[in-house]
Design a protein around this motif. Structure first.
Motif, PDB file in Angstrom:
ATOM      1  N   ASP A  47      45.322 -57.908 -21.186  1.00 60.39           N
ATOM      2  CA  ASP A  47      45.611 -59.348 -21.227  1.00 60.39           C
ATOM      3  C   ASP A  47      46.675 -59.681 -22.264  1.00 60.39           C
ATOM      4  O   ASP A  47      47.252 -60.755 -22.230  1.00 60.39           O
ATOM      5  CB  ASP A  47      44.327 -60.152 -21.511  1.00 60.39           C
ATOM      6  CG  ASP A  47      43.680 -59.770 -22.836  1.00 60.39           C
ATOM      7  OD1 ASP A  47      43.704 -58.570 -23.174  1.00 60.39           O
ATOM      8  OD2 ASP A  47      43.154 -60.657 -23.524  1.00 60.39           O
ATOM      9  N   SER A  48      46.937 -58.761 -23.180  1.00 59.79           N
ATOM     10  CA  SER A  48      47.898 -59.045 -24.232  1.00 59.79           C
ATOM     11  C   SER A  48      49.295 -58.536 -23.867  1.00 59.79           C
ATOM     12  O   SER A  48      49.491 -57.364 -23.556  1.00 59.79           O
ATOM     13  CB  SER A  48      47.427 -58.396 -25.535  1.00 59.79           C
ATOM     14  OG  SER A  48      48.509 -58.212 -26.421  1.00 59.79           O
ATOM     15  N   VAL A  49      50.275 -59.448 -23.902  1.00 56.71           N
ATOM     16  CA  VAL A  49      51.670 -59.090 -23.609  1.00 56.71           C
ATOM     17  C   VAL A  49      52.147 -58.048 -24.618  1.00 56.71           C
ATOM     18  O   VAL A  49      52.823 -57.078 -24.272  1.00 56.71           O
ATOM     19  CB  VAL A  49      52.592 -60.330 -23.731  1.00 56.71           C
ATOM     20  CG1 VAL A  49      54.009 -59.996 -23.341  1.00 56.71           C
ATOM     21  CG2 VAL A  49      52.057 -61.477 -22.914  1.00 56.71           C
ATOM     22  N   VAL A  50      51.768 -58.292 -25.879  1.00 56.93           N
ATOM     23  CA  VAL A  50      52.189 -57.401 -26.954  1.00 56.93           C
ATOM     24  C   VAL A  50      51.677 -55.984 -26.692  1.00 56.93           C
ATOM     25  O   VAL A  50      52.426 -55.008 -26.821  1.00 56.93           O
ATOM     26  CB  VAL A  50      51.680 -57.926 -28.315  1.00 56.93           C
ATOM     27  CG1 VAL A  50      52.015 -56.952 -29.431  1.00 56.93           C
ATOM     28  CG2 VAL A  50      52.261 -59.297 -28.606  1.00 56.93           C
ATOM     29  N   ALA A  51      50.417 -55.889 -26.298  1.00 53.35           N
ATOM     30  CA  ALA A  51      49.826 -54.573 -26.043  1.00 53.35           C
ATOM     31  C   ALA A  51      50.540 -53.884 -24.876  1.00 53.35           C
ATOM     32  O   ALA A  51      50.835 -52.689 -24.944  1.00 53.35           O
ATOM     33  CB  ALA A  51      48.338 -54.727 -25.746  1.00 53.35           C
TER      34      ALA A  51
ATOM     35  N   MET B  28      53.630 -54.414 -23.846  1.00 48.85           N
ATOM     36  CA  MET B  28      54.980 -54.035 -24.274  1.00 48.85           C
ATOM     37  C   MET B  28      54.946 -52.776 -25.118  1.00 48.85           C
ATOM     38  O   MET B  28      55.768 -51.867 -24.941  1.00 48.85           O
ATOM     39  CB  MET B  28      55.608 -55.171 -25.097  1.00 48.85           C
ATOM     40  CG  MET B  28      56.162 -56.283 -24.245  1.00 48.85           C
ATOM     41  SD  MET B  28      56.692 -57.680 -25.251  1.00 48.85           S
ATOM     42  CE  MET B  28      58.132 -56.996 -26.018  1.00 48.85           C
TER      43      MET B  28
ATOM     44  N   ASP C 120      42.814 -51.822 -20.696  1.00 48.27           N
ATOM     45  CA  ASP C 120      42.234 -52.414 -21.907  1.00 48.27           C
ATOM     46  C   ASP C 120      40.766 -52.740 -21.587  1.00 48.27           C
ATOM     47  O   ASP C 120      40.394 -52.836 -20.417  1.00 48.27           O
ATOM     48  CB  ASP C 120      43.016 -53.699 -22.230  1.00 48.27           C
ATOM     49  CG  ASP C 120      42.483 -54.435 -23.452  1.00 48.27           C
ATOM     50  OD1 ASP C 120      41.973 -53.768 -24.375  1.00 48.27           O
ATOM     51  OD2 ASP C 120      42.593 -55.674 -23.489  1.00 48.27           O
TER      52      ASP C 120
ATOM     53  N   THR D 105      38.648 -55.351 -23.540  1.00 46.05           N
ATOM     54  CA  THR D 105      38.306 -56.762 -23.761  1.00 46.05           C
ATOM     55  C   THR D 105      39.326 -57.672 -23.094  1.00 46.05           C
ATOM     56  O   THR D 105      40.449 -57.798 -23.559  1.00 46.05           O
ATOM     57  CB  THR D 105      38.271 -57.058 -25.270  1.00 46.05           C
ATOM     58  OG1 THR D 105      37.568 -56.003 -25.914  1.00 46.05           O
ATOM     59  CG2 THR D 105      37.584 -58.357 -25.562  1.00 46.05           C
TER      60      THR D 105
ATOM     61  N   PRO E 253      39.659 -61.485 -20.508  1.00 42.08           N
ATOM     62  CA  PRO E 253      38.932 -62.611 -19.923  1.00 42.08           C
ATOM     63  C   PRO E 253      38.604 -62.332 -18.454  1.00 42.08           C
ATOM     64  O   PRO E 253      39.279 -61.512 -17.820  1.00 42.08           O
ATOM     65  CB  PRO E 253      39.909 -63.776 -20.056  1.00 42.08           C
ATOM     66  CG  PRO E 253      41.248 -63.147 -20.168  1.00 42.08           C
ATOM     67  CD  PRO E 253      41.042 -61.808 -20.821  1.00 42.08           C
ATOM     68  N   GLY E 254      37.638 -63.007 -17.928  1.00 40.99           N
ATOM     69  CA  GLY E 254      37.235 -62.790 -16.540  1.00 40.99           C
ATOM     70  C   GLY E 254      36.593 -61.434 -16.436  1.00 40.99           C
ATOM     71  O   GLY E 254      35.675 -61.115 -17.174  1.00 40.99           O
TER      72      GLY E 254
END
Lengths: 124, 546
Positions: free
Chosen positions: A9-13, A15, A53, A55, A57-58
């Motif tokens: 869910d994280s863009v940073v992760a 990238m 990943d 963790t 959402p959903g």
């Protein structure tokens, strides 16, 4: 050249993981933002290796891993997580995760696990 | 390579802002309903994501702070520690702190925000049980020292207080069962009385006495200190005053005053509205205040105290007050009153009229399309009253009077025919003997001559139409409703009762003048009269006559 699915869910992760993958190999990369997207993309994109990943959402990563492994018992899913509780590792291993990589990802580790997963895929 | 790093940091700035917004939104929901559920998980996930991304970009301070916080959240979730408002406010402070840490990281600062070590220690050492003398983080009444002190097993001097946390819902179920038990016991007692077996009767009475004691104790469990409710407004005032460019201080008093848990929950929204109103319409801008010779920081005070059978909550501001002239002008504009009526109406009462405040004039702060009429209605639904006092240039005070408990009523019982009715005690002024001839007068004219006072009067017989003939001598109960005295003629006066309110069955669903029922010791039912509704429906009968 391989097909790689990244679910986080994280863009940073996402990238940072992409930056760990060797560019010269010319892998085809597709990204998903949560577990449900991951499962859907697994079916439509049929990746050779999936980075997942936990963790999110959903639908979380554990559920998505279980679903993907049900759809395709040979699926090679590498779990990426900042949560390194022994229980979590045991749980994802039980569900058939190919490997668990600690976040933040280190280039050498990611590449080694990816090579191992691709080799396992070629052997099967 | 450098481009990639810059891109990553840009993504991090965006993502952390997004996640912090998510944290805040989850916490604000948790603030009104603290529970381990979807919003807690949302909060947890966002913190986890911030931690992960901070590790990737090398924001080490953010990462380690989020890690410590996450550790606390895992403990809370796994140990089933109930969320309290104090915990939620600690989390809000953490949110603000993480935001600052991210800014420091982005600026490349090697310094740490001033509260860093203090907050880090706070979350690392947080314990679910506060020391008995600390200000309580009670969401559940059990953690409130004043309640637990009573429940503590005494005997050993200096023994640590034992505090047991119980899910509020389980407690409600228990209290409901106790209420059922009270009713069942009094039924049993009345059956046994008929058997005239003295030994059985004696044990039945002692059971009944014990049950009543249990009920009294159980009702205490529902009470929470008003401080839990008031504390939540500090941030609201803080945030809203910052947003409006005003300087405002919130002072609270009477925090230990206890009120029904359900009441506290239902009061939150009306109080938010009153506070928003005070900030938006009451308190002036600092420059304006200085020009008026007032301190530049405005003061809003929330005060709670108990007064004979009710709890009083006041919200007061030292702002500009309500202009009666403007209220009347607006009421005419809105068509609430006609221009020639302005002289007879209390201008301040008009602000509670539906349609007085509208969306168009509502501002960012108080404008949610909710007017004072909704506040008034909510208070009345809780069997309470709201009044406003205001002095132009000096400020406004809203006073809320509410029953101590939603489950119990202090009432005055009367009888008409074979039916029993209960009137809320706080509205009963006096009782009068009616001589036989006045009953006639009453039926014909709708008012009584009481010591020279022409008292509008309503015969409860004409509303309830019992099939018995009226007794020769009857009585009137004088009730007070919105400052007006009205007599209510009844057949018999029974006396003061403390009754457990039971919701009405299907039979009475359409009877609007009945607000609830209670079961009497002999198993008979007494109906609780909704006096405002009664007078609204039948009031003209007695007012118009003389």
């Amino acid at each position: 050249m391989a097909k790689i699915l990244i679910v986080d869910d994280s863009v940073v992760a996402r990238m940072s993981l992409k930056s760990c993958l060797p560019k010269e190999a010319g892998h085809e990369i597709t990204e998903g933002k949560d577990g449900a997207e991951g499962v859907a993309l697994y079916q439509s994109f049929s990746p050779d290796v999936t980075f997942m990943d936990l963790t999110m959402p959903g639908m979380d990563g554990i559920t998505a891993l279980a679903e993907i492994r049900t759809i395709d018992p040979t699926a090679r899913v590498i779990i990426l997580t900042a949560d390194i509780q022994r229980r979590t590792i045991e749980r994802v291993t039980e569900l058939g995760a190919f490997a668990v990589v600690k976040k933040p990802p280190v280039k050498e580790v990611v590449q080694a696990e990816l090579d191992r997963a691709l080799a396992a895929g070629a052997a099967s | 390579m450098h481009d990639e790093l810059a891109e990553l940091r840009e993504a991090y700035a965006l993502e952390s802002a997004e996640m912090l917004a998510e944290v805040e939104s989850a916490l604000l929901t948790l603030e009104s309903a603290p529970a381990i559920g979807d919003d807690f998980n949302r909060f947890f996930r966002a913190i986890h994501t911030i931690k992960g991304s901070s590790g990737i970009v090398g924001a080490d301070q953010v990462e380690s702070f989020c890690h410590a916080l996450e550790h606390l959240l895992v403990r809370i979730r796994e140990d089933g520690i109930p969320l309290s408002s104090d915990l939620v406010s600690l989390f809000l402070q953490c949110h603000d702190h993480i935001k600052t840490l991210v800014v420091f990281f982005e600026k490349g600062s090697t310094e740490l925000p001033s509260r860093h070590s203090q907050l880090t220690a706070l979350i690392a050492n947080w314990q679910p049980l506060p020391p008995p003398d600390a200000s309580s983080d009670a969401e559940l009444p059990e953690s409130d020292p004043s309640v637990t002190a009573e429940e503590t097993v005494s005997g050993q001097s200096g023994a640590a207080q034992k505090v047991v946390r119980i899910d509020a819902q389980k407690l409600d179920q228990l209290i409901n069962l106790v209420v059922e038990l009270v009713t069942a016991t009094s039924e049993l007692e009345s059956h046994i009385k008929r058997l005239s077996d003295s030994a059985s009767l004696e044990s039945a009475s002692s059971v009944s006495l014990l049950v009543k004691k249990i009920q009294e104790r159980a009702m205490v469990f529902r009470m929470v200190p008003v401080g839990d409710l008031f504390r939540r407004f500090q941030r609201l005032v803080h945030d809203l005053s910052a947003a409006s460019g005003k300087k405002i201080q919130l002072a609270t008093a009477g925090l230990e005053t206890e009120l029904d848990k359900v009441l506290a929950e239902r009061l939150r929204e009306p109080l938010v509205h009153l506070i928003r109103n005070a900030i938006d319409h009451g308190i002036e801008l600092p420059s304006e205040r200085q020009a008026l010779g007032k301190p530049s920081t405005g003061l809003i005070s929330m005060n709670a105290f108990q007064e004979t059978g009710c709890i009083v909550i006041e919200v007061q501001d030292d702002g500009r007050g309500i202009s009666r002239e403007r209220v009347l002008r607006r009421a005419v504009e809105r068509g609430l009153i006609r221009p020639f009526e302005t002289a007879d109406r209390d201008p301040l009462a008009l602000i509670f009229e539906p349609g007085f405040s509208t969306m168009e004039e509502a501002t960012m702060l108080s404008g949610r399309g909710v007017g004072m009429d909704v506040v008034k209605r909510t208070i009345e639904e809780l069997r309470g009253k709201i009044e406003v006092r205001s002095t132009e240039g000096q400020g406004t005070t809203f006073q809320l009077r509410l029953p101590l408990s939603l489950a119990l009523i202090d009432g005055f019982m009367v009888a008409v025919g074979s039916e029993y009715y209960i009137l809320p005690m706080e509205q009963v002024d006096e009782t009068i003997d009616l001589p036989p001839e006045s009953s006639e007068e009453l039926l014909q004219r709708g008012y009584l001559n009481i010591r020279g006072e022409a008292l509008p009067c309503l015969d409860l017989r004409s509303i309830t139409t019992p099939d018995t003939i009226p007794p020769l001598s009857r009585f009137a109960v004088v009730i007070r409703q919105e400052g007006r005295r009205v007599g209510l003629a009844v057949d018999q006066l029974v006396g003061e009762v403390k009754a457990v309110i039971k919701p009405l069955g299907r039979l009475y669903r359409d009877a609007r003048i009945i607000s609830g029922a209670t079961i009497l010791g002999d198993g008979a039912i007494a109906l609780i009269l909704d006096l405002p509704e009664l007078l609204r429906l039948y009031g003209e009968n007695c007012i118009a006559s003389p």
